[in-house]
Scaffold this active site. Structure first.
Site, mmCIF file in Angstrom:
data_model
loop_
_atom_site.group_PDB
_atom_site.id
_atom_site.type_symbol
_atom_site.label_atom_id
_atom_site.label_comp_id
_atom_site.label_asym_id
_atom_site.label_seq_id
_atom_site.Cartn_x
_atom_site.Cartn_y
_atom_site.Cartn_z
ATOM 1 N N CYS A 166 0.730 -1.506 -0.060
ATOM 2 C CA CYS A 166 0.133 -0.213 0.373
ATOM 3 C C CYS A 166 0.966 1.740 0.083
ATOM 4 C CB CYS A 166 -1.070 -0.542 1.286
ATOM 5 S SG CYS A 166 -2.142 -1.571 0.809
ATOM 6 N N ARG A 207 5.295 -0.078 -6.816
ATOM 7 C CA ARG A 207 6.096 -0.382 -5.375
ATOM 8 C C ARG A 207 4.353 -1.511 -5.164
ATOM 9 N NH1 ARG A 207 6.352 2.359 -0.333
ATOM 10 N NH2 ARG A 207 4.294 0.580 -0.091
ATOM 11 N N TRP A 224 -3.006 -2.714 -1.503
ATOM 12 C CA TRP A 224 -2.322 -4.186 -2.288
ATOM 13 C C TRP A 224 -2.779 -4.992 -1.396
ATOM 14 C CZ3 TRP A 224 0.745 -7.892 -0.459
ATOM 15 C CH2 TRP A 224 1.564 -9.081 -1.358
ATOM 16 N N ASN A 283 -1.711 2.173 5.965
ATOM 17 C CA ASN A 283 -1.410 1.265 5.261
ATOM 18 C C ASN A 283 -0.879 0.323 6.513
ATOM 19 O OD1 ASN A 283 -1.056 2.204 2.757
ATOM 20 N ND2 ASN A 283 1.079 3.138 2.904
ATOM 21 N N GLY A 284 -0.816 -0.869 6.889
ATOM 22 C CA GLY A 284 -0.650 -2.353 7.831
ATOM 23 C C GLY A 284 -1.456 -2.535 8.381
ATOM 24 N N GLU A 307 18.296 -23.768 -3.119
ATOM 25 C CA GLU A 307 18.275 -22.536 -3.436
ATOM 26 C C GLU A 307 19.374 -21.433 -3.388
ATOM 27 O OE1 GLU A 307 15.454 -20.946 -3.982
ATOM 28 O OE2 GLU A 307 15.811 -18.931 -3.413
ATOM 29 N N LYS A 363 19.538 -18.612 -6.984
ATOM 30 C CA LYS A 363 19.940 -17.329 -6.848
ATOM 31 C C LYS A 363 21.137 -17.134 -7.630
ATOM 32 C CE LYS A 363 16.526 -16.424 -5.834
ATOM 33 N NZ LYS A 363 15.071 -16.957 -5.369
ATOM 34 N N GLU A 378 19.798 -17.730 -11.673
ATOM 35 C CA GLU A 378 19.341 -16.815 -12.015
ATOM 36 C C GLU A 378 19.679 -15.608 -12.193
ATOM 37 O OE1 GLU A 378 16.385 -16.746 -9.443
ATOM 38 O OE2 GLU A 378 14.951 -16.304 -10.527
ATOM 39 N N HIS A 385 29.703 -40.159 -6.319
ATOM 40 C CA HIS A 385 29.278 -40.746 -6.445
ATOM 41 C C HIS A 385 28.934 -40.377 -7.703
ATOM 42 C CE1 HIS A 385 28.477 -44.008 -3.166
ATOM 43 N NE2 HIS A 385 28.013 -42.714 -2.435
ATOM 44 N N LYS A 417 8.459 -12.999 -13.734
ATOM 45 C CA LYS A 417 8.238 -12.658 -12.476
ATOM 46 C C LYS A 417 7.615 -13.720 -12.084
ATOM 47 C CE LYS A 417 8.737 -11.556 -7.861
ATOM 48 N NZ LYS A 417 9.413 -12.424 -7.722
#
Ligand code: M6R
Length: 602
Positions: free
Chosen positions: A2, A27, A74, A100-101, A476, A480, A483, A499, A597
């Site tokens: 927001c 945002r 948002w 906001n919040g 992960e 990253k 990517e 192995h 995205k």
């Protein structure tokens, strides 16, 4: 996430607010709205789901107020819709508020207000604020705001206008940013600097519990005790582009640094007296198997959860990439709970996986970051992460908040199924509550990772090795790095090297070892020796005070945490390593080549 803007002064408030909202678009938002007090002293509200262009199409250009507030929403409580958009208004249409919040006790406040005869139009937590202002208004807006914040629990940045007080905007914040921009016979309010940067570079930064009374002539700020605050003027020297990233050079870095706050928000209101409160009415006794379906980073969050579900809950668990799961005729049935994980809530393969599980009678629990997106809409139960919009293609704060949501689920499910006892649940929860400070501690040492990045940036390939949960963190970390830095990276269970893949280790292949598992650390140390013998330069992430790990070439230590929660901390240096490497290579960090995205095609 927001965004807030407010204006009072000599110019046309509507156009200033709309331009300000456009500066907040980066945002991410799902709806937008504006409220003005017009020259007939009426509160005008225009708001709509969708883009600011939609809002512009419903504006009346004769609404020529000199005072107003605007918001990009948002969604967190209540799906994106016209009615749930801000500003919200009191029953008597005199108080208009943007927020906001999260107001954590909104249910309780709503019930109290409904009993007193007030009504609510939206599903939001925010609407309680204008209604409370109406209730507490006794001829002084500042006093009314003070009374309202006394009863609010949670986080807020609030901006209030009222037709009873057309010469002032009241602002207050707690754990959500708000600034006041100073002009000549005009003043501005914003949640973020970019919204007002074209008008002024002189700002006051509001602190928690401070209340600002903003008029065209000046700004007065009070502390929580009602004493005047002598605010320090801050001069902003950012360009608009930098300001959107709040001074960070890339969204990815901003999002990495937002992780402590994102974890706090994801935990907020979900821990009560040592137990988990997720409001899920899953019939736990019926569930004898769990399937986890997700793609990419979200899948790795799922793999962490699967490891713990198996080792701690002793429930059979199947975890798969959604693109495989959908075609594998998976072994799920009406006694299976399928956990679907997706930041965007829109990933096509994940949605197809969900439908496959559903068609076999499985109940669906979704963990997502985007309210009312396609995946939660088709699910039986949802846990929303509260990461806020993630703009960089590389997922960072979404992953960490997915882990938090999964840990909360495991504790809740395990306790309700009488597998985990109360003491264990309480001790894990208190560890989770301490996670934000521990992430902050890691972030404060980010320059160490920048140093590591200088060493690895020219490598053609890198290995990430670990055992147990560390081997999942390796996946992960390697993703990253691939990517955004375009360096080939291989994540391997450390015990598997001999192995086959040990053949690839040379002095040109750096190796990152993750060694947080206290039970397995000695084994991982042996594997580090294996690669050192092949002349690899070794990096290691481990807890402090692990004696033998000093033998690696470069060590990054983590604050202590119980082994099973280590993946939450381990990923932070891995994110930073990938980030700095990509920056040093001059890559477009936020928009890596060939990637999107949200992957809404198969
Ligand atoms: O929106 P989703 O969580 O469903 O996206 C899944 C993957 O596409 C995503 O996590 C991807 O792997 C990230 N870009 C990795 O950083």
């Amino acid at each position: 996430m927001c965004g807030i803007i407010g204006y009072i002064g000599k110019q046309d408030a509507q156009s200033i607010i709309i331009n300000g909202l456009k500066k907040l678009e980066y945002r991410g938002y799902d709806s937008a709205g504006i409220s003005l007090i017009n020259d007939k002293n009426q509160v005008i509200i225009k708001k709509t789901q969708g883009k600011i262009a939609n809002l512009e199409s419903i504006l009346n250009h004769k609404d020529n107020g000199k005072i107003g507030i605007g918001h990009t929403r948002w969604a967190t409580h209540g799906k994106p819709s016209d009615i749930n958009s801000h500003p919200h208004v009191s029953n008597n249409a005199k108080f208009s508020v943007v927020h906001n919040g999260i107001i954590e006790n909104h249910e309780e406040l709503k019930n109290m207000l409904v009993q007193e005869g007030y009504s609510f139009a939206s599903e939001t937590d925010s609407e309680v604020v204008p209604v409370l202002l109406e209730k507490y208004n006794q001829g002084n807006l500042l006093e009314a705001v003070r009374k309202v914040i006394e009863v609010l629990q949670g986080s807020y940045a609030l901006c209030v206008i009222s037709s009873d007080y057309p010469e002032e905007i009241l602002v207050v914040r707690k754990e959500s940013p708000l600034i006041i921009g100073l002009g000549e016979e005009e003043n501005f309010i914003a949640s973020d600097i970019p919204a007002i940067l074209e008008h002024t570079k002189k700002i006051f930064v509001l602190e928690d519990d401070e209340i600002g009374v903003v008029s065209a002539k000046g700004v007065v700020v009070y502390d929580s005790q009602g004493k005047l605050v002598d605010k320090k003027l801050v001069k902003v020297n950012w360009s608009l582009e930098t300001a959107e990233k709040q001074g960070y050079p890339h969204f990815m870095l901003k999002e990495i640094f937002e992780q402590p706050g994102a974890v706090r928000k994801t935990l907020a209101g979900r821990i009560k007296e040592g137990t988990v409160n997720l409001d899920l009415d899953i019939e736990v006794d019926k569930i004898d198997k769990i399937a986890i379906v997700a793609c990419g980073t979200a899948n790795y969050a799922g793999q962490v959860a699967a490891y713990i579900i198996q080792s701690r809950l002793r429930i059979p668990v199947l975890v798969n990439f959604a693109s495989e799961f959908r075609y594998m005729n998976p072994l799920v049935d009406e006694n299976t709970l399928t956990i679907v994980i997706s930041q965007s809530g829109e990933t096509a393969d994940t949605l197809a996986g969900l439908r496959e599980a559903k068609s076999k009678g499985s109940k669906i629990l979704t963990i997502t970051n985007v309210l009312d997106s396609s995946i939660p809409r088709e699910s039986d139960y949802v846990i929303y992460t509260q990461a806020g919009p993630e703009i960089s293609v590389a997922s960072t704060k979404a992953y960490i908040t997915q882990l938090i949501a999964l840990y909360l689920f495991i504790l809740d499910f395990g306790y309700r199924k009488e597998i985990l006892n109360k003491e264990l649940v309480a001790s894990w929860l208190s560890e989770l509550e301490a996670v934000p400070e521990k992430i902050e501690e890691i972030l404060n040492r980010s320059e160490v990772l920048e140093g590591f990045a200088k060493n690895i940036k020219d490598a053609a390939s890198m290995f990430f090795i670990g055992r147990g949960l560390d081997s999942v963190s390796c996946l992960e970390g390697a993703l990253k790095l691939k990517e955004i830095s375009y360096i080939h990276a291989e994540a391997y269970p450390a015990g598997e090297l001999k192995h086959g893949t040990l053949a690839l280790i040379t002095k040109a292949v750096p190796v990152m070892a993750i060694a947080t598992s206290k039970k397995l650390v000695d084994k991982t140390i042996s594997n580090i020796s294996e690669v050192k013998t092949r002349e690899a330069i070794t990096y290691c992430i481990a807890f402090k005070n692990v004696r033998d790990i000093k033998d690696v070439d470069y060590l990054f230590t983590l604050p202590d945490i119980i082994d099973e929660l280590a993946p939450i901390l381990t990923v932070v240096p891995l994110q930073l390593l990938a980030y700095y490497t990509a920056v040093l290579k001059g890559n477009d960090v936020d928009h890596p080549r060939n990637l999107a995205k949200s992957v809404t095609v198969e």
